[in-house]
Design a protein around this motif. Structure first.
Motif, short mmCIF file in Angstrom:
data_model
loop_
_atom_site.label_atom_id
_atom_site.label_comp_id
_atom_site.label_asym_id
_atom_site.label_seq_id
_atom_site.Cartn_x
_atom_site.Cartn_y
_atom_site.Cartn_z
N SER A 54 -20.13 19.35 -60.20
CA SER A 54 -19.82 18.18 -59.56
C SER A 54 -19.79 18.55 -58.17
CB SER A 54 -18.77 17.21 -60.13
OG SER A 54 -17.47 18.10 -59.87
N ARG A 55 -19.06 19.46 -57.89
CA ARG A 55 -18.81 19.73 -56.44
C ARG A 55 -20.13 20.45 -55.61
NH1 ARG A 55 -13.47 23.10 -55.79
NH2 ARG A 55 -14.46 24.27 -57.80
N GLU A 56 -20.86 21.20 -56.74
CA GLU A 56 -22.20 21.79 -56.25
C GLU A 56 -23.06 20.51 -55.90
OE1 GLU A 56 -20.40 22.99 -58.22
OE2 GLU A 56 -19.87 25.26 -57.91
N LEU A 57 -23.21 19.59 -56.63
CA LEU A 57 -24.11 18.43 -56.72
C LEU A 57 -23.75 17.79 -55.32
CD1 LEU A 57 -24.32 17.00 -60.55
CD2 LEU A 57 -26.06 18.45 -59.06
N ASN B 180 -18.59 10.03 -26.63
CA ASN B 180 -16.99 10.18 -26.70
C ASN B 180 -16.53 10.07 -28.19
OD1 ASN B 180 -16.32 10.32 -23.77
ND2 ASN B 180 -16.53 8.23 -23.66
N VAL B 181 -17.53 9.93 -29.07
CA VAL B 181 -17.33 9.48 -30.07
C VAL B 181 -17.88 10.97 -31.30
CG1 VAL B 181 -17.95 8.46 -32.57
CG2 VAL B 181 -17.66 7.10 -30.10
N LEU B 182 -17.07 11.52 -32.00
CA LEU B 182 -17.12 12.54 -32.76
C LEU B 182 -17.74 12.22 -34.16
CD1 LEU B 182 -17.63 15.61 -32.73
CD2 LEU B 182 -15.21 15.86 -33.56
N PRO B 183 -19.10 12.28 -34.69
CA PRO B 183 -19.16 11.79 -36.05
C PRO B 183 -18.35 12.56 -37.15
CG PRO B 183 -21.15 12.16 -34.79
CD PRO B 183 -20.07 12.88 -33.93
N MET B 184 -17.71 11.61 -38.03
CA MET B 184 -17.22 12.23 -39.10
C MET B 184 -17.33 11.30 -40.20
SD MET B 184 -13.85 14.55 -37.99
CE MET B 184 -13.86 15.93 -36.88
N THR B 185 -18.34 11.52 -41.10
CA THR B 185 -18.29 10.36 -41.80
C THR B 185 -17.60 10.59 -43.37
OG1 THR B 185 -20.56 10.49 -41.40
CG2 THR B 185 -20.09 9.60 -43.55
N ASP B 186 -17.11 9.35 -43.80
CA ASP B 186 -16.31 9.67 -44.99
C ASP B 186 -17.22 9.94 -46.40
OD1 ASP B 186 -13.80 8.80 -46.65
OD2 ASP B 186 -15.32 7.37 -47.46
N ILE B 187 -16.78 10.68 -47.09
CA ILE B 187 -17.70 10.97 -48.21
C ILE B 187 -18.06 10.09 -49.51
CG2 ILE B 187 -16.66 13.42 -48.51
CD1 ILE B 187 -15.09 12.82 -50.59
N ASP B 188 -17.08 8.93 -49.54
CA ASP B 188 -17.34 7.74 -50.31
C ASP B 188 -18.60 6.75 -49.61
OD1 ASP B 188 -16.21 7.76 -52.72
OD2 ASP B 188 -14.40 7.17 -51.83
N ASN C 161 -18.48 21.17 -34.27
CA ASN C 161 -17.07 21.17 -34.71
C ASN C 161 -16.66 19.82 -35.40
OD1 ASN C 161 -18.14 19.55 -32.50
ND2 ASN C 161 -15.94 19.51 -31.29
N SER C 162 -17.65 19.35 -36.11
CA SER C 162 -17.63 17.99 -37.05
C SER C 162 -17.58 18.55 -38.43
CB SER C 162 -18.60 17.22 -36.57
OG SER C 162 -18.35 15.89 -37.20
N THR C 163 -17.28 17.57 -39.38
CA THR C 163 -17.19 17.67 -40.67
C THR C 163 -17.25 16.27 -41.46
OG1 THR C 163 -16.30 18.84 -42.72
CG2 THR C 163 -14.91 18.19 -40.88
N MET C 164 -17.18 16.38 -42.48
CA MET C 164 -17.06 15.01 -43.62
C MET C 164 -15.60 14.99 -43.68
SD MET C 164 -20.48 15.22 -46.16
CE MET C 164 -20.21 13.78 -46.54
N ILE C 165 -15.19 13.74 -44.01
CA ILE C 165 -13.73 13.33 -44.28
C ILE C 165 -13.59 12.72 -45.48
CG2 ILE C 165 -13.14 13.73 -41.82
CD1 ILE C 165 -12.83 10.63 -41.64
N ALA C 166 -12.36 12.85 -46.08
CA ALA C 166 -12.16 11.92 -47.16
C ALA C 166 -10.90 10.87 -46.77
CB ALA C 166 -11.77 12.64 -48.32
N THR C 167 -10.97 9.63 -46.73
CA THR C 167 -10.11 8.82 -46.14
C THR C 167 -9.17 8.15 -47.16
OG1 THR C 167 -11.36 6.99 -46.42
CG2 THR C 167 -11.43 7.78 -44.13
N SER D 88 -10.76 10.32 -53.12
CA SER D 88 -12.20 10.34 -52.85
C SER D 88 -12.73 11.98 -53.11
CB SER D 88 -12.30 10.25 -51.65
OG SER D 88 -12.14 8.62 -51.20
N ASN D 89 -11.92 12.93 -53.16
CA ASN D 89 -12.41 14.16 -53.11
C ASN D 89 -12.69 14.55 -54.88
OD1 ASN D 89 -11.91 15.16 -50.63
ND2 ASN D 89 -9.79 15.48 -50.98
N PHE D 90 -12.14 13.37 -55.59
CA PHE D 90 -12.33 13.90 -57.01
C PHE D 90 -13.36 12.86 -57.51
CE2 PHE D 90 -11.51 12.35 -61.24
CZ PHE D 90 -11.75 13.46 -61.99
N MET D 91 -13.19 11.59 -56.86
CA MET D 91 -14.23 10.55 -57.47
C MET D 91 -15.48 10.53 -57.08
SD MET D 91 -12.38 9.06 -59.74
CE MET D 91 -13.63 7.75 -60.01
N ALA D 92 -15.80 10.99 -55.74
CA ALA D 92 -17.03 10.86 -55.13
C ALA D 92 -18.17 11.88 -56.07
CB ALA D 92 -17.11 11.09 -53.74
N PRO D 93 -17.54 13.07 -55.95
CA PRO D 93 -18.39 13.91 -56.93
C PRO D 93 -18.52 13.49 -58.40
CG PRO D 93 -16.89 15.01 -55.70
CD PRO D 93 -16.48 13.83 -55.74
#
Length: 285
Positions: free
Chosen positions: A72-75, A178-186, A90-96, A100-105
């Motif tokens: 699931s994580r590889e997918l 001034n905005v650093l894109p960091m998208t929520d995984i959900d 310097n940006s990455t995806m986030i989980a709010t 989310s770290n479990f349910m999204a995959p």
């Protein structure tokens, strides 16, 4: 002798024609008996039959899901690669949300399992519907099912490899400094799945167009006369169902128009093939 042979050949032709009529009448009566028996079945038997097919579909999806659950994580990494490639260094995806770290995959794995099980799902639907169809309808339905599966897969592949990258690049390019894109995984998962479903269903337009013409709901001439309105409708629909940017709208509207033209072309070819044997029969007579 020649007259006798001529009369005999005519009698044989008449006998063959009577035999064909008798065979056709018997087959029609047999199909009518099947349909009447299906109509006489109580609603509970139909529901029991439907339940058995639904159980088979759920079992197939569950088996594929269990086989893919360990990946699931590889997918999700595969799904998020187009976004990660467009993010700043310097940006990455986030989980709010903590789940989310479990349910999204897991949600993605369920979708992938249903995606891979789609041929079997359509086969179960076909098994439920087929007893109530005539032979001519079955001949049309089988190619329609096969082509619809292929077109749905093609639409999802097109959205992932071509559309998704262009849409993400467009949105991130217009982000303020001034905005650093960091998208929520959900949020990203919902966005991607919606895009996949939209393009997967959009690629079914040739099948829908062909069926509407073959069934007789619309004619080829009517669709050709209304072509300009259909093109405008394609752009209007794409503007509603896609994200609010011009890139994704064009990437959906133009394939919709081309797929409509493909369905129209296939309908013309099929109708010509059907009419040519009839014309040949008339010429022989």
């Amino acid at each position: 002798m020649n007259l006798f042979k001529r009369k005999k050949s005519r009698q044989e032709k008449i006998a063959d024609a009577d035999l064909e009529k008798t065979t056709e009448t018997a087959s029609n009566e047999k199909s009518d008996d099947i349909l009447s028996s299906l109509a006489d079945m109580p609603i509970t038997e139909h529901l029991i039959e439907l339940r058995s097919h639904l159980i088979k579909i759920c079992v197939a999806v569950l088996v594929i899901f269990l086989a893919l659950a360990g990946f699931s994580r590889e997918l999700y990494n595969f799904l998020s690669d187009p976004l990660v490639a467009q993010l700043p260094a310097n940006s990455t995806m986030i989980a709010t949300d903590i789940t989310s770290n479990f349910m999204a995959p897991i949600r993605l794995t369920v979708f992938v399992a249903a995606f891979f099980a789609m041929p079997y799902i359509l086969y179960q639907i076909w098994s439920f519907v087929a007893p109530g169809l005539y032979k001519k309808e079955k001949k049309i339905a089988i190619p329609v099912l096969m082509s619809s599966i292929f077109l749905f897969y093609a639409g999802v592949a097109f959205s992932y490899f071509i559309v998704l990258k262009g849409v993400l690049k467009f949105f991130i390019m217009f982000a303020p400094q001034n905005v650093l894109p960091m998208t929520d995984i959900d949020s990203y998962l919902s966005f991607a799945l919606k895009l996949f479903m939209v393009f997967g269903l959009t690629f079914e337009i040739p099948v829908v167009t062909l069926l509407l013409i073959l069934v007789g709901i619309v004619s080829i001439q009517t669709l050709e006369d209304k072509r300009r309105y259909i093109i405008v409708g394609c752009f209007a629909v794409s503007a509603v169902v896609t994200p609010p940017d011009g890139v994704s709208m064009l990437l959906l509207a133009i394939p919709m128009w081309l797929l409509f033209e493909l369905g129209l072309l296939l309908a013309k070819i099929l109708i010509k093939e059907k009419s040519s044997p009839d014309l040949a029969a008339v010429d022989k007579e």
